[in-house]
Scaffold this active site. Structure first.
Site, PDB file in Angstrom:
ATOM      1  N   TYR A  92       0.815  -1.215   0.000  1.00  0.00           N
ATOM      2  CA  TYR A  92       0.000   0.000   0.000  1.00  0.00           C
ATOM      3  C   TYR A  92       0.848   1.264   0.000  1.00  0.00           C
ATOM      4  CZ  TYR A  92      -3.880  -3.065   1.522  1.00  0.00           C
ATOM      5  OH  TYR A  92      -4.828  -4.051   1.634  1.00  0.00           O
TER       6      TYR A  92
ATOM      7  N   HIS B  50       0.131 -11.683   1.669  1.00  0.00           N
ATOM      8  CA  HIS B  50      -0.892 -10.880   0.991  1.00  0.00           C
ATOM      9  C   HIS B  50      -1.644 -11.659  -0.088  1.00  0.00           C
ATOM     10  CE1 HIS B  50      -1.866  -6.411  -0.068  1.00  0.00           C
ATOM     11  NE2 HIS B  50      -2.937  -7.177  -0.094  1.00  0.00           N
TER      12      HIS B  50
END
Length: 269
Positions: free
Chosen positions: A39, A97
């Site tokens: 991110y 992830h």
């Protein structure tokens, strides 16, 4: 496991936007923050946390290892970098992830490295994200007695992931729903609007209450303070059995999937 039922998601929030949103969320009472190496906002979140005055022990902090860091040494080193950016000595939860089923690094390596990160005290708990049933079974085989705190997956009224949910419940495995609001699509849904009207709520609160009622954790996001506050109030909304049945009928399966990167996704259940 101690994964909070309600937290703040920070996907796509960067720079001053993420600083403002996290500061607002903490002031409003959020005490769980979800981020990821991919991110590119861990540093900004760390700044706000350090300046907030909220005790570190009161905030449940989650980050995720990005696929480029799945090699053992890279995973451990990258998590140490994440801790530096977040200005903490330990995160509460670290996730893989994406499974990247066709990647060069196999789950035997990256899951063992994740367990090692836990042993070293870099993270209190470990888990996965976007894993299918087969991936979860394999993860448990590899990890042995090391528990998975959660599997964070896309679940919303239009993609209800019923096979995965049924498997997780049978295994006692916690699920975290992301994109619970279907990137805002729920706000215009006539069924959700009707249910919301009957409860004096809004469709976002209905979608979140629906997920919470099933035992999922949720991590909604918004750039507007009033929406952050409104989302929190979903925890007080009690839906009826009829409400739940009406929302169940909105499921259209794979056609509604939003997060689906070709290079990283598994074969979905």
């Amino acid at each position: 496991m101690t994964v909070p039922k309600f937290g703040l998601g920070t996907f796509r929030l960067k720079d001053d936007v993420v600083r403002r949103v996290v500061a607002d969320a903490l002031e409003l009472g959020y005490r769980a923050i979800d981020t990821a190496q991919g991110y590119d906002n861990e540093g900004e979140i760390g700044e706000v946390l350090a300046a907030s005055g909220v005790p570190r022990a009161d905030v449940y902090l989650t980050t995720k290892i990005k696929p480029a860091n799945y090699r053992r040494d890279a995973l451990l080193d990258s998590l140490r970098v994440s801790l530096e950016k977040l200005r903490v000595e330990q995160v509460d939860l670290t996730l893989i992830h994406w499974p990247v089923p066709n990647g060069e690094v196999r789950p035997e390596e990256y899951l063992a490295a994740l367990a090692e990160a836990r042993e070293q005290g870099l993270t209190r708990e470990i888990g996965v994200s976007n894993f299918n049933i087969a991936g979860l079974r394999r993860a448990r085989e590899i990890l042995g007695g090391v528990p998975l705190a959660t599997n964070q997956v896309e679940i919303h009224p239009y993609l209800q992931n019923r096979r995965l949910v049924e498997f997780a419940r049978g295994e006692g495995l916690h699920l975290t729903s992301y994109m619970t609001l279907a990137v805002g699509k729920v706000m215009d849904d006539p069924v959700l609007r009707d249910i919301a009207g009957a409860h004096g709520a809004n469709p976002a609160q209905v979608a979140l209450a629906w997920a919470l009622a099933q035992g999922f954790s949720v991590i909604p996001s918004s750039t507007k303070r009033e929406n952050l506050a409104g989302n929190l109030r979903a925890q007080d909304l009690q839906l009826t059995t009829e409400d739940m049945d009406r929302i169940a009928a909105l499921d259209v399966g794979e056609a509604a999937r939003i997060a689906n990167p070709e290079s990283a996704r598994p074969v979905w259940d």
